[in-house]
Structure formats: structure tokens, C-alpha cells
Scaffold this active site. Structure first.
Site, mmCIF file in Angstrom:
data_model
loop_
_atom_site.group_PDB
_atom_site.id
_atom_site.type_symbol
_atom_site.label_atom_id
_atom_site.label_comp_id
_atom_site.label_asym_id
_atom_site.label_seq_id
_atom_site.Cartn_x
_atom_site.Cartn_y
_atom_site.Cartn_z
ATOM 1 N N ASP A 1 0.830 -1.207 0.000
ATOM 2 C CA ASP A 1 0.000 0.000 0.000
ATOM 3 C C ASP A 1 0.870 1.266 0.000
ATOM 4 O O ASP A 1 2.025 1.237 0.425
ATOM 5 C CB ASP A 1 -0.920 -0.019 1.229
ATOM 6 C CG ASP A 1 -2.097 0.942 1.080
ATOM 7 O OD1 ASP A 1 -2.380 1.377 -0.052
ATOM 8 O OD2 ASP A 1 -2.734 1.248 2.111
ATOM 9 N N ASN B 1 -10.954 -2.618 -5.445
ATOM 10 C CA ASN B 1 -10.207 -1.599 -6.189
ATOM 11 C C ASN B 1 -10.885 -1.196 -7.507
ATOM 12 O O ASN B 1 -10.501 -0.196 -8.119
ATOM 13 C CB ASN B 1 -8.757 -2.041 -6.442
ATOM 14 C CG ASN B 1 -7.873 -1.985 -5.203
ATOM 15 O OD1 ASN B 1 -6.948 -2.790 -5.045
ATOM 16 N ND2 ASN B 1 -8.125 -1.016 -4.311
#
Ligand code: IPE
Ligand code: IPE
Ligand code: MG
Length: 249
Positions: A27, A75
């Protein structure tokens, strides 16, 4: 053309306690890019270079499985341009790296609901898995269009089908039966789960498999997570006492 040797910085890791399976939530690409005055896609491109280094370093350190979260089932909520860019980057990167992965004997797996991905990407992944399937060094497992809950749903469907066909009795359903229906049966659960960029959450990653994983969160954004950072994470892991619910003196 030969492959170059992987250099690992000097370290004092205990070779007998290297985690067998490391899972990473990669991330912070977007934050890293913004901090450096670039757009998010530049952060993802940098993230690809980091991933390449980390796969080879993990192999050199003796890790047997590396699962990385590349694209979550959530996502898709990102802008279409970013999603398209990520799909293109993944196809490009796998095609660019597959020969070296083969040469190094690295086994590639891709887990998630792959049928929702662009056809060309499905093809690239299928080729990578086919070419590396017999390899026994590290297994590099890419979680793409992956959701932990979706994986459990898919496993439950398989179990239900086996019950319906009479192959399995409801009374015989146990944790092992469920594990055997997950995307990678036979792969041990992650010993160490790393999340970069500081968020203290799982974001739907490996919900079933991380029941007893040791969790390591670093503030470092993924593009800056180099081999020295992986070594720091494993150093921290080697200090942990894993109790699995028992009393350990
Ligand atoms: C991780 O970086 C990469 C993917 C989720 C594909 P992000 O894109 O989530 O970066 P941040 O969290 O916005 O900084
Ligand atoms: C998790 O990161 C998914 C990947 C790293 C591929 P996100 O950036 O999507 O997670 P949230 O939205 O902050 O929970
Ligand atoms: Mg993020």
C-alpha cells in the site's frame, strides 16, 4: 543472457527462523507519488520495481511463499483510468519479467476471480502459471481481483457442491475441508503479514489464512520498501513469541 546475482545487505537473521510464507499488502503507491510530485500511475510503476526486488530478495532469503496483494475486489471502485493503467501495468510487467522468473526457477501463481480481468491479462497470467508450474523454489503468489470474503464464498460453493453430489457428508465438513477449497490448497498459512504505508487494517486480504499470522505494519510506502525493509520486518518477526492459543513459558 545470464541473470545477475541478488545482493542481500548484511544482516543477523536466524536462518532457522525465516518465515515460510510472507504476505504483503503493498500500500501507499499513491501517497508516495504525491509526496514526490507525481501522479498515482508513477507510484504504481515504482511499485512494480520494488516488487521485482522483493521477490528476488525473498527467494534469496529462503522464504518459500510470497503472496502480494496487487488488486483487491474493491479496487474496481477507483477511477477507470487508474484501473485500466493497473491492468496494463500488470500485463506489461509479467511479460517483461517472465523469462527471468523462469530462469530463476520461481513458481508463479495468481489468485482471485481472474475471469473478470481483461482477456489479454488472463492469457499472460495463464502462460506464466503454466511455464512455472513445476518449479520448487519460492512460490510467488499474486492476489489480483482478490477478496478474502469472495475466496470464502468460492470455497463454500465447492463444499456445497460436494455435499450435493453425495461425495461429502455435512458432519465431515471441518477446517481442513474448507482450507482445501481455498484458492491455494496446500500452501501454508502466512507466518508474517506485512502492510506498508501505515494503515492498521486487512482491507479484505486473506481473511481465512491470516488467523494466526504475525502482523507487521510499517509507515514506509511500498515504493520505498526495499530489501533492507524486508529484513527489518523479518527481524521483528523473529522476536515474536507465537503461542497459537497455548501457554508458552
Ligand atoms: C497500493 O497503493 C496499490 C494498489 C492498491 C493497487 P495505493 O494506490 O492504494 O496508494 P495509496 O494508499 O492511495 O497511497
Ligand atoms: C489494499 O489497499 C489493496 C491492495 C494493496 C492491492 P487499498 O489501498 O485498496 O486499501 P484501503 O482502501 O485503504 O483499505
Ligand atoms: Mg491504498
Amino acid at each position: 543472457m545470464g541473470i545477475s546475482e541478488v545482493t542481500i545487505p548484511e544482516h543477523d537473521l536466524d536462518p532457522a527462523r525465516i518465515p515460510t510464507h510472507v504476505a504483503i499488502i503493498m500500500d501507499g503507491n499513491g501517497r508516495w507519488a504525491r509526496a514526490h510530485g507525481h501522479d498515482r500511475s508513477f507510484g504504481h510503476a515504482q511499485g512494480y520495481h520494488t516488487l521485482k526486488e522483493i521477490v528476488f530478495a525473498a527467494d534469496a532469503l529462503g522464504i518459500k511463499c510470497l503472496t502480494v496483494y496487487g488488486f483487491s475486489s474493491e479496487n474496481w471502485r477507483r477511477p477507470q483510468e487508474e484501473v485500466g493503467g493497473l491492468m496494463g501495468l500488470m500485463a506489461y510487467a509479467m511479460q517483461a519479467e517472465i523469462d527471468e522468473l523462469v530462469e530463476r526457477g520461481i513458481r508463479v501463481r495468481v489468485s482471485g476471480r481472474l475471469d473478470a480481468l481483461p482477456k489479454d491479462l488472463q492469457q499472460v497470467f495463464a502462460d506464466a502459471m503454466r511455464r512455472t508450474d513445476s518449479f520448487t523454489r519460492i512460490t510467488f503468489n499474486l492476489a489480483i481481483n482478490y477478496g478474502g470474503r469472495a475466496e470464502v464464498v468460492d470455497a463454500v460453493k465447492q463444499v456445497a457442491a460436494r455435499v450435493k453430489s453425495g461425495e461429502l457428508n455435512i458432519e465431515d465438513i471441518d477446517e481442513q475441508q474448507i482450507s482445501d477449497c481455498m484458492y491455494n490448497p496446500g500452501m501454508p498459512d502466512p507466518d508474517l503479514l506485512i502492510r506498508t504505508a501505515g494503515e492498521m487494517r486487512l482491507s479484505n486480504f486473506l481473511l481465512w489464512e491470516t488467523a494466526y499470522s504475525e502482523i507487521y505494519v510499517t509507515q514506509v510506502c511500498w515504493p520505498d520498501f526495499r530489501t533492507d525493509q524486508l529484513i527489518l520486518a523479518i527481524q521483528d518477526y523473529q522476536k515474536r513469541v507465537r503461542r497459537f492459543g497455548a501457554v508458552v513459558e
